[in-house]
Enzyme design. Structure first.
Site, PDB file in Angstrom:
ATOM      1  N   SER A   9      -5.155 -73.342  36.374  1.00  0.00           N
ATOM      2  CA  SER A   9      -4.237 -72.451  36.863  1.00  0.00           C
ATOM      3  C   SER A   9      -3.894 -71.365  35.838  1.00  0.00           C
ATOM      4  O   SER A   9      -3.137 -71.699  34.877  1.00  0.00           O
ATOM      5  CB  SER A   9      -2.872 -73.264  37.396  1.00  0.00           C
ATOM      6  OG  SER A   9      -1.958 -72.238  37.795  1.00  0.00           O
ATOM      7  N   HIS A  34      -7.508 -71.589  39.312  1.00  0.00           N
ATOM      8  CA  HIS A  34      -6.482 -71.580  40.470  1.00  0.00           C
ATOM      9  C   HIS A  34      -5.730 -70.377  40.152  1.00  0.00           C
ATOM     10  O   HIS A  34      -5.108 -70.188  38.966  1.00  0.00           O
ATOM     11  CB  HIS A  34      -5.734 -72.799  40.223  1.00  0.00           C
ATOM     12  CG  HIS A  34      -4.546 -72.897  41.303  1.00  0.00           C
ATOM     13  ND1 HIS A  34      -4.691 -73.436  42.361  1.00  0.00           N
ATOM     14  CD2 HIS A  34      -3.411 -72.567  41.217  1.00  0.00           C
ATOM     15  CE1 HIS A  34      -3.446 -73.596  43.004  1.00  0.00           C
ATOM     16  NE2 HIS A  34      -2.543 -72.986  42.157  1.00  0.00           N
ATOM     17  N   MET A  38       2.320 -64.535  43.785  1.00  0.00           N
ATOM     18  CA  MET A  38       3.692 -64.814  44.164  1.00  0.00           C
ATOM     19  C   MET A  38       4.203 -63.464  44.487  1.00  0.00           C
ATOM     20  O   MET A  38       3.821 -62.383  43.895  1.00  0.00           O
ATOM     21  CB  MET A  38       4.266 -65.302  42.882  1.00  0.00           C
ATOM     22  CG  MET A  38       3.677 -66.548  42.249  1.00  0.00           C
ATOM     23  SD  MET A  38       4.586 -67.488  41.214  1.00  0.00           S
ATOM     24  CE  MET A  38       5.077 -66.401  39.930  1.00  0.00           C
ATOM     25  N   HIS A  67      -4.171 -69.372  45.620  1.00  0.00           N
ATOM     26  CA  HIS A  67      -2.792 -69.917  46.042  1.00  0.00           C
ATOM     27  C   HIS A  67      -2.019 -68.947  46.585  1.00  0.00           C
ATOM     28  O   HIS A  67      -1.357 -68.269  45.739  1.00  0.00           O
ATOM     29  CB  HIS A  67      -2.283 -70.960  45.063  1.00  0.00           C
ATOM     30  CG  HIS A  67      -1.353 -71.787  45.706  1.00  0.00           C
ATOM     31  ND1 HIS A  67      -0.573 -72.430  44.593  1.00  0.00           N
ATOM     32  CD2 HIS A  67      -0.723 -71.818  46.585  1.00  0.00           C
ATOM     33  CE1 HIS A  67       0.770 -73.090  45.250  1.00  0.00           C
ATOM     34  NE2 HIS A  67       0.385 -72.545  46.502  1.00  0.00           N
ATOM     35  N   MET A 138       1.823 -79.737  46.892  1.00  0.00           N
ATOM     36  CA  MET A 138       2.539 -79.352  45.684  1.00  0.00           C
ATOM     37  C   MET A 138       3.400 -80.574  44.895  1.00  0.00           C
ATOM     38  O   MET A 138       4.127 -81.258  45.761  1.00  0.00           O
ATOM     39  CB  MET A 138       3.673 -78.381  46.139  1.00  0.00           C
ATOM     40  CG  MET A 138       2.848 -76.710  46.616  1.00  0.00           C
ATOM     41  SD  MET A 138       1.823 -76.272  45.422  1.00  0.00           S
ATOM     42  CE  MET A 138       3.010 -75.934  43.939  1.00  0.00           C
ATOM     43  N   ASP A 183      -0.998 -79.882  42.448  1.00  0.00           N
ATOM     44  CA  ASP A 183      -0.711 -78.659  41.814  1.00  0.00           C
ATOM     45  C   ASP A 183       0.631 -78.708  41.209  1.00  0.00           C
ATOM     46  O   ASP A 183       1.770 -78.847  42.215  1.00  0.00           O
ATOM     47  CB  ASP A 183      -0.631 -77.376  42.950  1.00  0.00           C
ATOM     48  CG  ASP A 183      -0.486 -76.100  41.915  1.00  0.00           C
ATOM     49  OD1 ASP A 183      -0.329 -76.186  40.660  1.00  0.00           O
ATOM     50  OD2 ASP A 183      -0.412 -75.404  42.562  1.00  0.00           O
TER      51      ASP A 183
HETATM   52  C1  DX5 Z   1       3.552 -73.700  40.727  1.00  0.00           C
HETATM   53  C2  DX5 Z   1       2.204 -73.015  40.626  1.00  0.00           C
HETATM   54  C3  DX5 Z   1       1.055 -73.823  39.934  1.00  0.00           C
HETATM   55  C4  DX5 Z   1       1.373 -73.719  38.505  1.00  0.00           C
HETATM   56  C5  DX5 Z   1       1.109 -75.176  37.749  1.00  0.00           C
HETATM   57  O1  DX5 Z   1       4.315 -72.931  41.467  1.00  0.00           O
HETATM   58  O2  DX5 Z   1       1.683 -73.080  41.981  1.00  0.00           O
HETATM   59  O3  DX5 Z   1      -0.124 -73.577  40.158  1.00  0.00           O
HETATM   60  O4  DX5 Z   1       0.833 -72.853  37.729  1.00  0.00           O
HETATM   61  O5  DX5 Z   1       1.487 -75.132  36.565  1.00  0.00           O
HETATM   62  P1  DX5 Z   1       1.648 -76.331  35.675  1.00  0.00           P
HETATM   63  O6  DX5 Z   1       0.423 -77.124  35.645  1.00  0.00           O
HETATM   64  O7  DX5 Z   1       2.283 -75.855  34.351  1.00  0.00           O
HETATM   65  O8  DX5 Z   1       2.799 -77.088  36.162  1.00  0.00           O
HETATM   66 ZN    ZN Z   2      -0.541 -73.099  42.257  1.00  0.00          ZN
END
Ligand code: DX5
Ligand code: ZN
Length: 229
Positions: A9, A34, A38, A67, A138, A183
Site C-alpha cells: 500500500s 495497493h 481518498m 481502493h 478492512m 487491509d
Molecule cells: C487505510 C488504507 C490502507 C493503509 C494501510 O485506510 O486503506 O491501505 O494504507 O496502511 P498500514 O499497513 O500502515 O495499516
Molecule cells: Zn487501502
C-alpha cells in the site's frame, strides 16, 4: 499449493520518490500495488487520483489494485478504468446498486472488488458472491496508514470464508475464485492471524515501506502467513 499474495500500500511511501518506492517493493517480491484513493469526504484526507495511477501504470508491471475510499465511487469508475488499474475496490457502504457497479467494472475487463468497513457485516455482500472477484476486509477504520489491526476482524474473515464455501457448494460453482484481502495494520504479528482465518491477499503499508530490509521483510511476512494456514 498455498497462495498468499503481498500487496504493498503506497499511502505510507515517500510520494516525492514514488517511482523508487515502487521499485523497492517490486524487487522485494510484492505481487500487487495497493493504491488508496481518498476524497476528503468518505475519509477526511485527500490522496491521489487517476493521473497518478496513469503514471504508475507506465512504470510498473505490478498488478494495480485501486481502493476507492470515496463517496459515490460510481462517478469515478470510468476515469480509473482508463487509468490502467487492474482492479477496482468500491466500498459497499457507498454502493446502492452494488450488483450493477460490480458488473460495470467486470464488463470493462477489470477485476471487481468490494471493501467492507470494520463495522459492516459480511451479510451485505452475500448476494454478490457470484460476480465479485475479491473482497477487502478492512482491519482498521479507513483513512490512515499506521493504525493497529482490529483483532476481532479474524472472526469476520472466518465468517466470510464460510459464506464463500457455502455459496460454492450450493450453486455448484466450485471453481469460482474469490480472494479475501485484508487491509490495515498488517505486520509479522498480524499476518498469521489474518491468513489463519482465511485471508490470502495481505495489504501492507507502513510495515513494508518502513522495513529496513524490504526483501527480507516480504519473505518473512509471506512465511509467517503460510505457516498459519
Ligand atoms: C487505510 C488504507 C490502507 C493503509 C494501510 O485506510 O486503506 O491501505 O494504507 O496502511 P498500514 O499497513 O500502515 O495499516
Ligand atoms: Zn487501502
Amino acid at each position: 499449493m498455498v497462495d498468499i499474495k503481498i500487496s504493498a500500500s503506497i499511502l505510507n511511501s515517500d510520494f516525492a520518490f514514488l517511482a523508487d518506492e515502487i521499485k523497492k517493493v517490486e524487487r522485494a517480491g510484492a505481487e500487487m500495488l495497493h493504491i488508496d484513493v481518498m476524497d476528503g469526504m468518505f475519509v477526511p484526507d485527500i490522496s491521489i487520483g487517476p493521473p497518478v495511477v496513469k503514471c504508475i501504470r507506465k512504470n510498473t508491471g505490478l498488478f494495480l489494485d485501486v481502493h476507492l475510499m470515496t463517496k459515490q465511487p460510481d462517478r469515478m469508475l470510468d476515469s480509473f478504468i482508463e487509468s490502467g488499474a487492474d482492479s477496482l475496490n468500491v466500498h459497499v457502504e457507498e454502493c446502492t446498486h452494488l450488483d450493477r457497479t460490480l458488473h460495470y467494472i467486470k464488463d470493462a475487463g477489470k477485476k471487481a472488488a468490494v471493501a467492507l468497513n470494520p463495522s459492516t457485516p459480511v451479510s451485505t455482500i452475500e448476494n454478490v458472491l457470484g460476480v465479485v472477484d475479491m473482497i477487502l476486509i478492512m482491519t482498521v477504520n479507513p483513512g490512515y496508514g499506521g493504525q493497529g489491526f482490529i483483532k476481532d476482524m479474524t472472526y469476520k474473515i472466518r465468517k466470510l470464508k464460510g459464506l464463500i464455501e457455502d455459496y460454492k457448494r450450493s450453486t455448484g460453482r466450485m471453481d469460482k475464485r474469490i480472494d479475501i484481502q485484508v487491509d490495515g495494520g498488517i505486520n509479522l504479528e498480524t499476518a498469521p492471524l489474518a491468513a489463519g482465518a482465511g485471508a490470502n491477499i495481505l495489504v501492507a503499508g507502513s510495515s513494508i515501506f518502513g522495513a529496513e530490509d524490504p526483501v527480507d521483510f516480504v519473505k518473512k511476512l509471506r512465511k509467517s502467513a503460510v505457516a498459519a494456514i
